[in-house]
Write a protein that holds these residues in place. Structure first.
Motif, PDB file in Angstrom:
ATOM      1  N   ARG A 173      12.148 -55.660  19.738  1.00  0.00           N
ATOM      2  CA  ARG A 173      11.342 -54.424  19.850  1.00  0.00           C
ATOM      3  C   ARG A 173      11.556 -53.754  21.197  1.00  0.00           C
ATOM      4  NH1 ARG A 173       7.180 -56.709  17.448  1.00  0.00           N
ATOM      5  NH2 ARG A 173       6.206 -57.253  19.413  1.00  0.00           N
ATOM      6  N   GLU A 174      11.592 -54.560  22.252  1.00  0.00           N
ATOM      7  CA  GLU A 174      11.772 -53.999  23.606  1.00  0.00           C
ATOM      8  C   GLU A 174      13.139 -53.327  23.739  1.00  0.00           C
ATOM      9  OE1 GLU A 174      11.048 -57.319  26.178  1.00  0.00           O
ATOM     10  OE2 GLU A 174       8.952 -57.438  25.512  1.00  0.00           O
ATOM     11  N   VAL A 175      14.189 -53.988  23.211  1.00  0.00           N
ATOM     12  CA  VAL A 175      15.539 -53.405  23.305  1.00  0.00           C
ATOM     13  C   VAL A 175      15.606 -52.126  22.477  1.00  0.00           C
ATOM     14  CG1 VAL A 175      17.985 -53.790  22.772  1.00  0.00           C
ATOM     15  CG2 VAL A 175      16.631 -55.636  23.756  1.00  0.00           C
ATOM     16  N   MET A 176      14.989 -52.158  21.275  1.00  0.00           N
ATOM     17  CA  MET A 176      14.998 -50.967  20.414  1.00  0.00           C
ATOM     18  C   MET A 176      14.275 -49.807  21.102  1.00  0.00           C
ATOM     19  SD  MET A 176      13.485 -50.398  16.543  1.00  0.00           S
ATOM     20  CE  MET A 176      11.885 -49.684  16.929  1.00  0.00           C
ATOM     21  N   THR A 177      13.111 -50.087  21.670  1.00  0.00           N
ATOM     22  CA  THR A 177      12.326 -49.039  22.334  1.00  0.00           C
ATOM     23  C   THR A 177      13.100 -48.458  23.508  1.00  0.00           C
ATOM     24  OG1 THR A 177      10.303 -50.208  21.712  1.00  0.00           O
ATOM     25  CG2 THR A 177      10.101 -48.558  23.446  1.00  0.00           C
ATOM     26  N   SER A 178      13.684 -49.333  24.304  1.00  0.00           N
ATOM     27  CA  SER A 178      14.441 -48.889  25.476  1.00  0.00           C
ATOM     28  C   SER A 178      15.622 -48.016  25.050  1.00  0.00           C
ATOM     29  CB  SER A 178      14.909 -50.123  26.246  1.00  0.00           C
ATOM     30  OG  SER A 178      15.938 -49.799  27.109  1.00  0.00           O
ATOM     31  N   HIS A 179      16.353 -48.469  24.000  1.00  0.00           N
ATOM     32  CA  HIS A 179      17.515 -47.713  23.511  1.00  0.00           C
ATOM     33  C   HIS A 179      17.083 -46.354  22.954  1.00  0.00           C
ATOM     34  CE1 HIS A 179      21.080 -46.612  21.275  1.00  0.00           C
ATOM     35  NE2 HIS A 179      20.413 -46.658  20.137  1.00  0.00           N
ATOM     36  N   LEU A 180      15.995 -46.377  22.169  1.00  0.00           N
ATOM     37  CA  LEU A 180      15.503 -45.139  21.555  1.00  0.00           C
ATOM     38  C   LEU A 180      15.102 -44.122  22.615  1.00  0.00           C
ATOM     39  CD1 LEU A 180      13.241 -45.997  18.484  1.00  0.00           C
ATOM     40  CD2 LEU A 180      14.985 -44.249  18.602  1.00  0.00           C
ATOM     41  N   LYS A 187       5.025 -53.183  10.853  1.00  0.00           N
ATOM     42  CA  LYS A 187       4.172 -52.141  11.465  1.00  0.00           C
ATOM     43  C   LYS A 187       4.385 -52.056  12.980  1.00  0.00           C
ATOM     44  CE  LYS A 187       1.674 -50.227   8.178  1.00  0.00           C
ATOM     45  NZ  LYS A 187       2.774 -50.297   7.242  1.00  0.00           N
ATOM     46  N   THR A 188       4.641 -53.183  13.622  1.00  0.00           N
ATOM     47  CA  THR A 188       4.810 -53.159  15.088  1.00  0.00           C
ATOM     48  C   THR A 188       6.065 -52.375  15.468  1.00  0.00           C
ATOM     49  OG1 THR A 188       5.999 -55.271  15.054  1.00  0.00           O
ATOM     50  CG2 THR A 188       3.626 -55.367  15.380  1.00  0.00           C
ATOM     51  N   PHE A 189       7.103 -52.456  14.624  1.00  0.00           N
ATOM     52  CA  PHE A 189       8.330 -51.688  14.885  1.00  0.00           C
ATOM     53  C   PHE A 189       8.098 -50.203  14.604  1.00  0.00           C
ATOM     54  CE2 PHE A 189      10.116 -55.868  14.923  1.00  0.00           C
ATOM     55  CZ  PHE A 189      11.242 -55.766  15.723  1.00  0.00           C
ATOM     56  N   GLN A 190       7.295 -49.927  13.555  1.00  0.00           N
ATOM     57  CA  GLN A 190       6.974 -48.530  13.236  1.00  0.00           C
ATOM     58  C   GLN A 190       6.208 -47.896  14.399  1.00  0.00           C
ATOM     59  OE1 GLN A 190       8.027 -47.273   9.966  1.00  0.00           O
ATOM     60  NE2 GLN A 190       7.859 -45.490  11.280  1.00  0.00           N
ATOM     61  N   ASN A 191       5.276 -48.670  14.966  1.00  0.00           N
ATOM     62  CA  ASN A 191       4.499 -48.162  16.109  1.00  0.00           C
ATOM     63  C   ASN A 191       5.399 -47.921  17.323  1.00  0.00           C
ATOM     64  OD1 ASN A 191       2.253 -48.373  14.532  1.00  0.00           O
ATOM     65  ND2 ASN A 191       1.583 -50.333  15.367  1.00  0.00           N
ATOM     66  N   ALA A 192       6.350 -48.848  17.541  1.00  0.00           N
ATOM     67  CA  ALA A 192       7.284 -48.689  18.673  1.00  0.00           C
ATOM     68  C   ALA A 192       8.137 -47.442  18.484  1.00  0.00           C
ATOM     69  CB  ALA A 192       8.174 -49.931  18.781  1.00  0.00           C
ATOM     70  N   LEU A 193       8.566 -47.201  17.238  1.00  0.00           N
ATOM     71  CA  LEU A 193       9.369 -46.005  16.922  1.00  0.00           C
ATOM     72  C   LEU A 193       8.555 -44.740  17.202  1.00  0.00           C
ATOM     73  CD1 LEU A 193      11.902 -44.700  15.604  1.00  0.00           C
ATOM     74  CD2 LEU A 193      10.797 -44.996  13.400  1.00  0.00           C
ATOM     75  N   ASN A 194       7.309 -44.739  16.736  1.00  0.00           N
ATOM     76  CA  ASN A 194       6.455 -43.555  16.932  1.00  0.00           C
ATOM     77  C   ASN A 194       6.210 -43.275  18.409  1.00  0.00           C
ATOM     78  OD1 ASN A 194       6.246 -43.145  14.196  1.00  0.00           O
ATOM     79  ND2 ASN A 194       4.357 -44.281  13.971  1.00  0.00           N
ATOM     80  N   SER A 195       5.914 -44.337  19.172  1.00  0.00           N
ATOM     81  CA  SER A 195       5.622 -44.125  20.605  1.00  0.00           C
ATOM     82  C   SER A 195       6.874 -43.648  21.344  1.00  0.00           C
ATOM     83  CB  SER A 195       5.077 -45.411  21.245  1.00  0.00           C
ATOM     84  OG  SER A 195       6.088 -46.378  21.339  1.00  0.00           O
ATOM     85  N   SER A 196       8.058 -44.122  20.920  1.00  0.00           N
ATOM     86  CA  SER A 196       9.308 -43.680  21.562  1.00  0.00           C
ATOM     87  C   SER A 196       9.558 -42.199  21.292  1.00  0.00           C
ATOM     88  CB  SER A 196      10.499 -44.491  21.041  1.00  0.00           C
ATOM     89  OG  SER A 196      10.308 -45.855  21.308  1.00  0.00           O
ATOM     90  N   PHE A 197       9.370 -41.793  20.028  1.00  0.00           N
ATOM     91  CA  PHE A 197       9.570 -40.381  19.683  1.00  0.00           C
ATOM     92  C   PHE A 197       8.574 -39.500  20.421  1.00  0.00           C
ATOM     93  CE2 PHE A 197      12.709 -41.356  16.614  1.00  0.00           C
ATOM     94  CZ  PHE A 197      13.301 -40.149  16.245  1.00  0.00           C
ATOM     95  N   GLU A 198       7.334 -39.953  20.479  1.00  0.00           N
ATOM     96  CA  GLU A 198       6.310 -39.162  21.185  1.00  0.00           C
ATOM     97  C   GLU A 198       6.684 -39.007  22.656  1.00  0.00           C
ATOM     98  OE1 GLU A 198       1.524 -39.285  22.092  1.00  0.00           O
ATOM     99  OE2 GLU A 198       2.310 -40.439  20.415  1.00  0.00           O
ATOM    100  N   TYR A 199       7.249 -40.077  23.215  1.00  0.00           N
ATOM    101  CA  TYR A 199       7.640 -40.059  24.633  1.00  0.00           C
ATOM    102  C   TYR A 199       8.717 -39.010  24.878  1.00  0.00           C
ATOM    103  CZ  TYR A 199      10.498 -41.480  28.632  1.00  0.00           C
ATOM    104  OH  TYR A 199      11.254 -41.467  29.780  1.00  0.00           O
TER     105      TYR A 199
END
Length: 732
Positions: A305-312, A355-367
């Protein structure tokens, strides 16, 4: 009957003493001992089990249970020692077969012996708390065979060696392995665990430690994960075939630790094949495999999740800040939607909708969407493009899918009020120019916005549709009251309510005499039917259809803006006009006039005018003529205005300023609402509450909130506490 004497009956003991033959116990035991020898020697067919049972029964009955029990232990121990020597003598692969054969023989013998000594098992053994016959037989086997110094180590080494060979790809006798392991389990959990399982897990850990190190040096991430998955499946299969089911958790955790947990970070960051490369190359199967393996170990999923969020966040930041990618707003938003679709697909198919990955995706896009101040404008432009022409011939279901995707991006926006500002402008242009593809799609999006942000967000947008409908009725009334206008130019007026539509400064423009007279008639009609209203013409927002004849008698119908119509009508009375003359005659503002002339004279295929000198830009000393050579294969020709799709910098600043002004009363209203219910509140809590209340529309700036508090204090809505300057009180 009651008078008769009662008689008491009494049973008397034998007068003479029962004497048992002193050699009885010895004789009987000899018979039983002989029978046990015969059973072990496979000669049980000639024995009378009924007679043997009665002998054992009598021994217990005559209090010789101890002799019987101790004789049994001695006899069985002696036999098992002989068996032990036979097993020890077995060579190579015959060792396990001999052990298995003797174990089966021992079990059969034990069953027969237990049947003979059943009475002892039921009476003597429980009363003296000795070990039951069957359990005794197992214990003696354990002590004399399995724990025999010459067998114990050899057995463990043989079992581990066979497993090692199986891991290396050799085929082994799994049936024999299952029987031997089952023997250890039958001898008690401690025997299986201490004599075998503990060593098995240690050897396995060492094996997988070495193998994982070898694999990680020579394989890419995807191949490594395949090998790890295969090894895990092999171990699970091994357990189902011949190990205790409780061993599954233990052996899989060994493989997980050695092959996954110890190499997690190296795997996700592996050059050219790690997690980021899997995202870039759409390796859905590898991602699914990584997810399934990493979820088995502590912190595995959080690492992904951390690597995905950072990459996104990194790729998203590049996407929204790269000047090249900002040139086309529609392309910009489409890229965002494609990126979102891609990661939604990954989460759905590879990460089982976690759901935790979906939340990470949403927060990355919002960022990253909010890193670009123009995101609200670009999303509105995307909607505008789709609702103008992009949805032609698209089914209702697909339209809904596109609108839902737009709403998803809209949810990420912190400045929803900025989007509203632009959306209102674009909707106004679509409605007034009649360019909307589908009223249903327009209304569907407004319903979605209303659901998301509430009635106030869309009330003015709905008012715009109401105005369009009312205007149709007004025009019908106008022409009904002026039947004489049927033969001349046709006028269609949209009457817009000032508050609902984007405010535009009323720009002066001299209309041609024919149109000017018609406009005056409409003004008189409208003000005659509505009291207390004022009309101001927005000529910059209108369009016109005019018929034109060119050099060789070619006739066309030109669809132009009101400004373009004013310019073209001048050429009915002149062959040549210079820029200054046109400007003077029409009084169109210079920037609009230049754009207007540019579209009439400089766009290939639409150049109904020609200019001298020929150039792409309009200069103040240019001269214009009707282009007699104009030709088009279409009778109706639409001439658009050369217009910047995005706002220019000054326009952007102006919109931003208007948004900031509109926010002030909203912030003040939120402060008053909060203070009215709380009465007193400190500064930090007011900031937090106001931000929370307004976040559905925009992210309130703390500095602006502070200014609004000061303004409310000046107007006696609030006051500061006399002792604590950071505490505010509401003044009723």
């Amino acid at each position: 009957m009651s008078n008769q004497k009662k008689r008491n009956f009494q049973i008397e003991a034998f007068k003479h003493r029962v004497v048992v033959d002193p050699k009885y116990a010895e004789k009987t035991w000899k018979i039983l001992e002989h029978a046990i020898h015969e059973i072990y020697n496979h000669n049980a067919s000639g024995l009378s089990f009924e007679e043997l049972y009665r002998n054992a029964y009598n021994m217990v009955l005559h209090k010789f249970g101890e002799k019987l029990y101790s004789g049994l232990v001695t006899t069985m121990t002696s036999h098992l020692r002989d068996i032990s020597k036979l097993i020890e003598a077995a060579q190579g692969g015959l060792f396990l077969e001999e052990l298995n054969k003797k174990w089966n023989d021992h079990n059969k013998a034990l069953q027969m012996i237990r049947d003979i000594l059943m009475y002892m098992d039921r009476t003597y053994i429980p009363s003296t708390q000795k070990t039951p016959v069957h359990e005794l037989g197992l214990n003696l086997w354990r002590d004399n065979i399995v724990h025999s110094p010459k067998i114990q180590t050899r057995l463990l080494t043989t079992l581990l060696d066979l497993m090692q060979r199986e891991r290396s790809g050799e085929v082994i006798n799994r049936g024999l392995m299952r029987n031997i392991i089952k023997m250890l389990m039958d001898l008690g959990p401690s025997v299986y665990q201490e004599d075998f399982e503990k060593h098995f897990l240690e050897v396995s850990a060492e094996f997988y430690r070495g193998e994982s190190q070898k694999f990680i040096e020579c394989c890419d991430c995807g191949d490594y994960l395949k090998k790890a998955e295969r090894r895990l499946n092999e171990e699970v299969e091994r357990v189902t075939h011949y190990l205790d089911t409780k061993s599954e958790v233990k052996i899989t955790s060994v493989v997980e630790k050695e092959m996954i947990a110890n190499h997690m970070l190296r795997l996700v960051h592996m050059d050219n094949s790690g997690l980021v490369n899997m995202f870039l190359d759409d390796k859905y199967e590898d991602l699914k495999r990584m997810y399934n393996l990493f979820r088995r170990v502590p912190n595995g999923l959080s690492t992904i999740r951390e690597v995905m969020t950072s990459h996104l966040r990194e790729t998203g930041k590049q996407l929204v800040t790269d000047p090249e990618k900002l040139k086309d707003p529609v392309e910009f938003v489409q890229r965002l939607l494609d990126e979102k679709d891609k990661y939604d697909g990954i989460i759905s198919s590879s990460f089982i909708n976690d759901k935790t990955f979906q939340n990470a995706l949403n927060s990355s896009f919002e960022y990253f969407i909010n890193l670009n101040q123009r995101s609200p404008e670009f999303i509105s432009l995307f909607v505008d493009e789709k609702l103008r022409k992009g949805l032609k011939g698209v089914s209702e279901e697909d339209v809904e899918i596109i609108l839902d995707k737009v709403m998803m991006l809209f949810r990420y926006l912190q400045e929803k009020d900025v989007f509203e500002k632009y959306y209102k402008q674009h909707l106004a242009k679509r409605l007034l120019s009649g360019k909307t593809v589908s009223d249903d799609a327009e209304r569907s999006l407004i319903v979605k916005l209303k659901t998301e942000c509430g009635y106030q967000f869309t009330s003015k947008l709905e008012g715009m549709f109401t105005d369009m409908k009312t205007s149709q009725d007004t025009m019908q009334g106008f022409y009904a009251s002026h039947p004489e206008l049927g033969s001349g130019p046709t006028l269609t007026v949209q009457v817009l309510t000032t508050g609902s539509w984007p405010t535009q400064p009323s720009v002066p423009c001299n209309l041609p005499a024919e149109m000017s007279a018609l406009c005056e008639k409409f003004r008189s009609y409208y003000l005659g039917t509505h009291t207390g209203r004022r009309l101001s013409w927005q000529t910059n927002m209108g369009t016109a259809d005019i018929r034109a004849s060119f050099g060789k008698g070619q006739k066309h119908e030109l669809n132009v803006s009101t400004y373009q119509m004013c310019v073209l009508m001048l050429f009915n009375n002149a062959d040549r006009l210079c820029y200054k003359e046109i400007e003077q005659a029409t009084e169109i503002p210079a920037p609009d006039l230049k754009r207007c002339l540019q579209s009439l004279a400089c766009v290939k295929g639409k150049n109904v005018l020609r200019k001298e000198p020929m150039s792409k830009d309009i200069a103040e000393d240019d001269a214009f003529f009707v282009n007699d050579k104009f030709a088009s294969k279409f009778y109706k020709v639409k001439i658009g205005t050369v217009v910047a799709q995005k706002e220019s910098e000054p326009e952007k600043q102006e919109t931003r300023q208007r948004v900031e002004e509109d926010r002030k009363p909203q912030i003040e209203a939120a402060i008053v609402r909060i203070m009215k219910s709380r009465k007193t509140l400190d500064h930090n809590n007011i900031i937090a509450e106001v931000t929370k209340q307004l976040q559905s529309r925009f992210l309130a700036n703390p500095t602006e909130i502070k200014k609004r508090i000061e303004s409310l204090i000046e107007r006696d809505f609030l006051e500061r506490d006399t002792t604590d300057r950071k505490l505010y009180r509401y003044l009723a």
